[in-house]
Every structure is written in structure tokens, then in C-alpha cells.
Design an enzyme around this catalytic site. Structure first.
Site, PDB file in Angstrom:
ATOM      1  N   LYS A 178       0.838  -1.207   0.000  1.00 56.93           N
ATOM      2  CA  LYS A 178       0.000   0.000   0.000  1.00 56.93           C
ATOM      3  C   LYS A 178       0.871   1.255   0.000  1.00 56.93           C
ATOM      4  CE  LYS A 178      -1.415   1.505   4.195  1.00 56.93           C
ATOM      5  NZ  LYS A 178      -1.138   2.892   4.614  1.00 56.93           N
ATOM      6  N   ASN A 179       1.884   1.278   0.870  1.00 55.82           N
ATOM      7  CA  ASN A 179       2.660   2.511   1.036  1.00 55.82           C
ATOM      8  C   ASN A 179       3.631   2.764  -0.117  1.00 55.82           C
ATOM      9  OD1 ASN A 179       1.254   3.017   3.322  1.00 55.82           O
ATOM     10  ND2 ASN A 179       2.904   2.476   4.752  1.00 55.82           N
ATOM     11  N   ARG A 201      -4.276  10.567   5.190  1.00 55.35           N
ATOM     12  CA  ARG A 201      -3.266  11.629   5.207  1.00 55.35           C
ATOM     13  C   ARG A 201      -2.353  11.574   3.993  1.00 55.35           C
ATOM     14  NH1 ARG A 201      -3.384  13.287  10.370  1.00 55.35           N
ATOM     15  NH2 ARG A 201      -1.411  14.355  10.247  1.00 55.35           N
ATOM     16  N   CYS A 206      -4.457  12.839  14.432  1.00 49.83           N
ATOM     17  CA  CYS A 206      -4.332  11.445  13.985  1.00 49.83           C
ATOM     18  C   CYS A 206      -4.205  10.572  15.224  1.00 49.83           C
ATOM     19  CB  CYS A 206      -3.087  11.322  13.114  1.00 49.83           C
ATOM     20  SG  CYS A 206      -2.717   9.653  12.603  1.00 49.83           S
ATOM     21  N   ARG A 262       1.648  14.233  13.455  1.00 49.22           N
ATOM     22  CA  ARG A 262       1.842  14.035  12.019  1.00 49.22           C
ATOM     23  C   ARG A 262       1.591  15.291  11.173  1.00 49.22           C
ATOM     24  NH1 ARG A 262      -0.590   8.531   9.969  1.00 49.22           N
ATOM     25  NH2 ARG A 262       1.185   8.667   8.557  1.00 49.22           N
ATOM     26  N   ASP A 315       5.583   0.378  11.884  1.00 47.58           N
ATOM     27  CA  ASP A 315       4.357  -0.275  11.414  1.00 47.58           C
ATOM     28  C   ASP A 315       4.276  -1.749  11.847  1.00 47.58           C
ATOM     29  OD1 ASP A 315       3.559   2.069  10.276  1.00 47.58           O
ATOM     30  OD2 ASP A 315       4.121   1.540   8.232  1.00 47.58           O
ATOM     31  N   ILE A 373       9.192   6.818  16.507  1.00 47.93           N
ATOM     32  CA  ILE A 373       8.754   7.562  15.313  1.00 47.93           C
ATOM     33  C   ILE A 373       7.506   8.393  15.610  1.00 47.93           C
ATOM     34  CG2 ILE A 373       8.061   7.367  12.880  1.00 47.93           C
ATOM     35  CD1 ILE A 373      10.903   6.372  13.368  1.00 47.93           C
ATOM     36  N   ARG A 419      -8.086  -0.550   5.520  1.00 45.98           N
ATOM     37  CA  ARG A 419      -7.306   0.499   4.847  1.00 45.98           C
ATOM     38  C   ARG A 419      -6.012  -0.067   4.273  1.00 45.98           C
ATOM     39  NH1 ARG A 419      -6.245   5.775   8.103  1.00 45.98           N
ATOM     40  NH2 ARG A 419      -5.138   6.032   6.154  1.00 45.98           N
TER      41      ARG A 419
HETATM   42  N1  EPU Z   1       6.926  14.571  10.660  1.00 47.39           N
HETATM   43  C1  EPU Z   1       6.952  15.919  10.942  1.00 47.39           C
HETATM   44  N2  EPU Z   1       6.745  16.797   9.907  1.00 47.39           N
HETATM   45  C2  EPU Z   1       6.511  16.391   8.632  1.00 47.39           C
HETATM   46  C3  EPU Z   1       6.496  15.030   8.349  1.00 47.39           C
HETATM   47  C4  EPU Z   1       6.708  14.126   9.384  1.00 47.39           C
HETATM   48  O1  EPU Z   1       7.148  16.325  12.095  1.00 47.39           O
HETATM   49  O2  EPU Z   1       6.331  17.259   7.769  1.00 47.39           O
HETATM   50  C5  EPU Z   1       7.138  13.601  11.740  1.00 47.39           C
HETATM   51  C6  EPU Z   1       5.898  12.725  11.972  1.00 47.39           C
HETATM   52  O3  EPU Z   1       4.949  13.370  12.804  1.00 47.39           O
HETATM   53  C7  EPU Z   1       6.499  11.474  12.569  1.00 47.39           C
HETATM   54  C8  EPU Z   1       7.867  11.373  11.862  1.00 47.39           C
HETATM   55  O4  EPU Z   1       8.130  12.677  11.343  1.00 47.39           O
HETATM   56  O5  EPU Z   1       6.692  11.665  13.955  1.00 47.39           O
HETATM   57  C9  EPU Z   1       7.933  10.389  10.729  1.00 47.39           C
HETATM   58  O6  EPU Z   1       6.783  10.533   9.910  1.00 47.39           O
HETATM   59  P1  EPU Z   1       6.780  10.215   8.352  1.00 47.39           P
HETATM   60  O7  EPU Z   1       6.577  11.487   7.624  1.00 47.39           O
HETATM   61  O8  EPU Z   1       7.965   9.393   7.994  1.00 47.39           O
HETATM   62  O9  EPU Z   1       5.472   9.349   8.250  1.00 47.39           O
HETATM   63  P2  EPU Z   1       4.503   9.358   6.987  1.00 47.39           P
HETATM   64  O10 EPU Z   1       5.297   9.570   5.788  1.00 47.39           O
HETATM   65  O11 EPU Z   1       3.348  10.237   7.273  1.00 47.39           O
HETATM   66  C10 EPU Z   1       4.689   6.829   6.386  1.00 47.39           C
HETATM   67  C11 EPU Z   1       3.750   5.683   6.269  1.00 47.39           C
HETATM   68  C12 EPU Z   1       3.289   5.266   7.662  1.00 47.39           C
HETATM   69  C13 EPU Z   1       4.519   4.884   8.477  1.00 47.39           C
HETATM   70  C14 EPU Z   1       5.512   6.050   8.516  1.00 47.39           C
HETATM   71  C15 EPU Z   1       6.806   5.728   9.225  1.00 47.39           C
HETATM   72  C16 EPU Z   1       2.733   6.023   4.114  1.00 47.39           C
HETATM   73  C17 EPU Z   1       1.535   6.375   3.325  1.00 47.39           C
HETATM   74  N3  EPU Z   1       2.615   6.059   5.448  1.00 47.39           N
HETATM   75  O12 EPU Z   1       3.955   7.884   7.017  1.00 47.39           O
HETATM   76  O13 EPU Z   1       2.456   4.140   7.504  1.00 47.39           O
HETATM   77  O14 EPU Z   1       4.150   4.551   9.791  1.00 47.39           O
HETATM   78  O15 EPU Z   1       5.823   6.460   7.166  1.00 47.39           O
HETATM   79  O16 EPU Z   1       7.430   4.654   8.629  1.00 47.39           O
HETATM   80  O17 EPU Z   1       3.765   5.690   3.560  1.00 47.39           O
HETATM   81  C18 EPU Z   1       0.745   2.624   8.090  1.00 47.39           C
HETATM   82  O18 EPU Z   1       0.891   2.090   6.986  1.00 47.39           O
HETATM   83  O19 EPU Z   1       0.059   2.119   9.019  1.00 47.39           O
HETATM   84  C19 EPU Z   1       1.400   3.904   8.353  1.00 47.39           C
HETATM   85  C20 EPU Z   1       1.010   4.730   9.328  1.00 47.39           C
END
Ligand code: EPU
Length: 418
Positions: free
Chosen positions: A22-23, A92, A116, A121, A306, A328, A398
Site C-alpha cells: 500500500k505505502n 493523510r 491522527c 503528524r 508499522d 517515530i 485500509r
Molecule cells: N513529521 C513531521 N513533519 C513532517 C512530516 C513528518 O514532524 O512534515 C514527523 C511525523 O509526525 C512522525 C515522523 O516525522 O513523527 C515520521 O513521519 P513520516 O513522515 O515518515 O510518516 P509518513 O510519511 O506520514 C509513512 C507511512 C506510515 C509509516 C511512517 C513511518 C505512508 C503512506 N505512510 O507515514 O504508515 O508509519 O511512514 O514509517 O507511507 C501505516 O501504513 O500504518 C502507516 C502509518
């Protein structure tokens, strides 16, 4: 609302095939916005987030055709460069449209995600990065309005913390920017590498994807491409834990062991008997007595956040104290309280969960709070005595494709009820 009914105590035996990730599929679908030519994606999983992304792309103006696991997306025209609140609040990852829309049209309007279940996030790092590429951004009425009338310009983006979708969003913005962009402290997740592979097939110049520094040389336009999405490492990991935890022996096919090193190491440390065939098929058998093993989540190649919830379910069956540290997300322990309702002994101390095992779990009514939390409740239900009823399984839909069918085929007593 749909629920899962699980009768625990039945070891899993047999073979389960992994779906597409998915991701990885979500950013790949968003990448189709970068070209007016068709992008064909194979091995796309049938999960709700993918349908949400398809709807978003269609609203923006793309033609989206799904035939089984094959998606053909053609964004001949961008009618409406917007990701509305109605979609962003349910997923998101809709913010992945920001980078490609801005790169292609010089304009994007994306709703800010709200709160969230697993942490704040924010998307501030996406926004700062786009500003480094010359975008003018203002926030108003809950939306991010981004403009780059003369197009984006290459630049240096030093991410102050690693972000997976942030790296993907900026990568998609940089491929059409004028000049060279350097993404520093970039995410190294396999999903980022998979996106880069697709973008290169579309004509982008990218070096270093899969490392902490990604170098992009912008091109004026991209074309269509065909690409197969990588297997879902989190789904595969969930099933490996499930099989071993129930005392059965499960083979998981179609996944990439090199994407799962951290989990495989921890499973071995906890006493599982693991084997990996030349084909990549992984087989895990649980020990008669699980050893407690501490885990701290980290960006790839570390232990995936995850898989943290699923690991916690396993720790309830280990003899002794396991400490799980979540690094994380700031609030990703919602499943712990539900596991406690099933008899687990878990204490939360800030970002640490201390699991005292082994506890016999007993079936109970529990509430799924997010995708991976739901998966951990399914695992707990599979080893609990009696019946577990998991409410709000839309969370699991999801990101897991027909999880109850896949698990039933290997001996689980699980069914979906209204
Ligand atoms: N963060 C910030 N600012 C930003 C972006 C991120 O402070 O602009 C923080 C987040 O709040 C978090 C950390 O940085 O504390 C890492 O977040 P990241 O941006 O890496 O997460 P994401 O890209 O929103 C993806 C996956 C998540 C997975 C995380 C970490 C997708 C669509 N989602 O989220 O997947 O947990 O990376 O590996 O790729 C899931 O599949 O259940 C899921 C939540």
C-alpha cells in the site's frame, strides 16, 4: 459497522501470498499526476486507501481504470489541482498530491491533515522543502495553497528529521524542477526506492534513492511507464509473527526478506525457527517458549514502527519482560490498552511500553483504533482463549487485503460480521 469474530487457539499452517505494498502504491499513483501519458501499475493491493487515492486522482482530473491488481492512470489534463478535506481527513497520504501537482501545474491546494490516532503528524517538512524549491506557500482556511508560477527551481533540502512521504513528495516535485535538487537526510525506505524506480522509468534523473542523499536532475517533462509495485513488507511481517505466535508454521511467499531484516533478527532472537528459500519464501515456526526481546522502532533499515503493535502482541506470549520503545510517533500505543483488556500486563511509560509475560490472553470485545493496532488485536485474538470481537475493522481494511480470507485459508477461525 463490520466486526471480526475470532476463535483463538488454532495454530496456523500453510502458505500465504503477500500483496503489493500500500505505502509504495500510494506515491506511485500520485506520480501519475506528473505526466499526461498513461502510467500502468501492477500488483496494486485491494485496500481502502488505494480506492481513496483513486478517487482523489479522478477528482483532480485523471482517468483511473482498475482491472484486478492493475491500475491504468492517465492524467491527460489536471482539471482541479486540489486535495479536499473530505479525502485528506480519511487518508493523510493524500498530501502526496502536493508535490506532483505543483511540479506539473505550478498550483496546488491541499487540505491540512488534522489530528491522527498515532501522533501529530504535521506536513511542515513537505512545505519547507517545497519553499526551498521556490514555491510560495500560504495556509488559509485549513488549506495549504502552493504556487510556483514560473515553475520550481532545484535546491538543497536538508530534512531536519526523516520523513517517508515528505521525501516522496519532494522527490516528485524535484523531478520536474529546473536544475539539480539534493535531498539530504532522506528516507531510505524501500517504498521511496520503488517510487524512484518508477520515476526513472518515466524519464526522471535520480541517483541515490535508498540512501540518505538523493540527487535529482530535473527534466522538462516525463512520459508514461509500466511498473510493478513491491510486495508489502508490513503485511508479510504481520503474517510471519501470526504464524509463529500461534505455534504453527507459516510460509510467507512473494515478499522480500531484504526488506524485513530487522524483524527477522528479532524473531530469531525471541526463539523462532526461520528459514528463507532461494525464492525468497520465508517460513517461521514459533518456539515452545518465547524469550522476551526489546525493540525500539526506527526508520528503515531499523525495526519498522508499522510492526511495533504486532510485536507487542507477540511479547505478551514471551516469558519475562520486553521493553518496546516507539521513536517515530508520539502516541502509537493505543493497542496496548486493548491488549490489557484481553489479559496482557503492559505498562506505558512515555515512549516505552513494558510488557510482562507470559500472560494467557482471553477473548474480549476490543476496539481497533488504527491500521496496525487492529492487526495486533487480530494476532492477540488468534492466541486468546474463547471469542474475540474486534470492532471498527474498517481501520484494517485500509491496508490489509482480505486479511480474514488469507488467515482462514491457513487455519484461523476468523470471520467478518455486520
Ligand atoms: N513529521 C513531521 N513533519 C513532517 C512530516 C513528518 O514532524 O512534515 C514527523 C511525523 O509526525 C512522525 C515522523 O516525522 O513523527 C515520521 O513521519 P513520516 O513522515 O515518515 O510518516 P509518513 O510519511 O506520514 C509513512 C507511512 C506510515 C509509516 C511512517 C513511518 C505512508 C503512506 N505512510 O507515514 O504508515 O508509519 O511512514 O514509517 O507511507 C501505516 O501504513 O500504518 C502507516 C502509518
Amino acid at each position: 459497522m463490520e466486526k471480526f469474530l475470532i476463535h483463538g487457539g488454532h495454530p496456523l499452517h500453510g502458505s500465504i501470498c503477500t500483496s503489493g505494498a500500500k505505502n509504495a502504491a500510494l506515491p506511485a499513483m500520485a506520480a501519475a499526476l506528473l505526466t499526461d501519458q498513461p502510467v500502468i501499475l501492477n500488483h496494486v493491493p485491494h485496500v481502502r486507501d488505494i480506492r481513496t487515492m483513486a478517487r482523489l486522482l479522478a477528482d483532480i482530473g485523471a482517468e483511473v481504470r482498475a482491472e484486478g491488481e492493475r491500475y491504468t492512470i492517465c492524467a491527460g489534463q489536471i482539471r482541479n489541482p486540489e486535495a479536499p478535506y473530505e479525502l485528506v481527513k480519511t487518508m493523510r497520504a493524500s498530501s502526496l498530491a502536493l508535490g506532483p501537482l505543483l511540479a506539473r501545474t505550478g498550483l496546488a491546494r491541499v487540505s491540512l491533515p488534522g489530528g491522527c490516532a498515532i501522533g501529530a503528524r504535521p506536513i511542515n517538512l513537505h512545505i519547507h522543502g517545497l519553499e526551498k524549491l521556490g514555491a510560495r506557500i500560504r495556509q488559509e482556511h485549513g488549506y495549504v495553497h502552493a504556487e510556483a508560477p514560473g515553475g520550481l527551481k532545484g535546491g538543497v533540502i536538508p530534512f531536519e528529521r526523516i520523513t517517508v512521504t515528505g521525501t516522496e513528495d519532494l522527490l516528485m516535485a524535484a523531478v520536474l524542477a529546473d536544475g539539480e535538487t539534493l535531498l539530504e537526510n532522506a528516507a531510505r525506505e524501500p517504498e521511496v526506492e520503488d517510487l524512484a524506480e518508477l520515476l526513472v522509468k518515466m524519464g526522471a534523473h535520480i541517483e541515490g534513492a535508498g540512501t540518505g542523499t538523493i540527487r535529482v536532475r530535473g527534466v522538462p517533462r516525463l512520459g508514461g511507464a509500466e511498473h510493478a509495485i513491491i510486495p508489502d513488507r508490513i503485511e508479510a511481517g504481520t503474517f510471519l509473527v501470526a504464524g509463529a505466535m500461534t505455534g504453527g508454521e507459516l510460509e510467507v511467499t512473494g515478499a522480500r526478506p531484504d526488506h524485513l531484516h530487522a524483524l527477522l533478527d528479532k524473531l530469531r532472537e525471541a526463539g523462532a525457527d526461520l528459514s528463507i528459500a532461494a525464492s525468497g519464501a520465508m517460513r517461521a515456526r514459533g518456539p515452545t517458549r518465547w524469550a522476551p526481546v526489546d525493540v525500539a522502532t526506527q526508520e528503515f533499515p531499523g525495526f519498522a514502527t508499522d510492526l511495533q503493535a504486532q510485536w507487542m502482541a507477540l511479547c505478551t506470549q514471551a516469558h519475562g519482560v520486553s521493553v518496546i520503545t516507539e521513536r517515530i510517533f508520539e502516541n502509537r500505543f493505543m493497542h496496548a490498552l486493548e491488549l490489557v483488556r484481553m489479559g496482557a500486563d503492559i505498562t506505558i511509560e512515555g515512549s516505552r511500553a513494558v510488557v510482562q509475560g507470559k500472560t494467557a490472553l482471553s477473548g474480549a470485545g476490543v476496539l481497533a483504533s488504527d491500521l496496525r493496532a487492529s492487526a495486533s488485536l487480530v494476532l492477540a485474538g488468534l492466541v486468546a482463549s474463547g471469542e474475540t470481537v474486534i470492532d471498527r475493522v474498517y481501520h484494517i481494511d485500509r491496508g490489509y487485503e482480505k486479511i480474514e480470507e488469507k488467515l482462514s485459508r491457513v487455519g484461523a477461525r476468523i470471520r467478518r460480521v455486520e
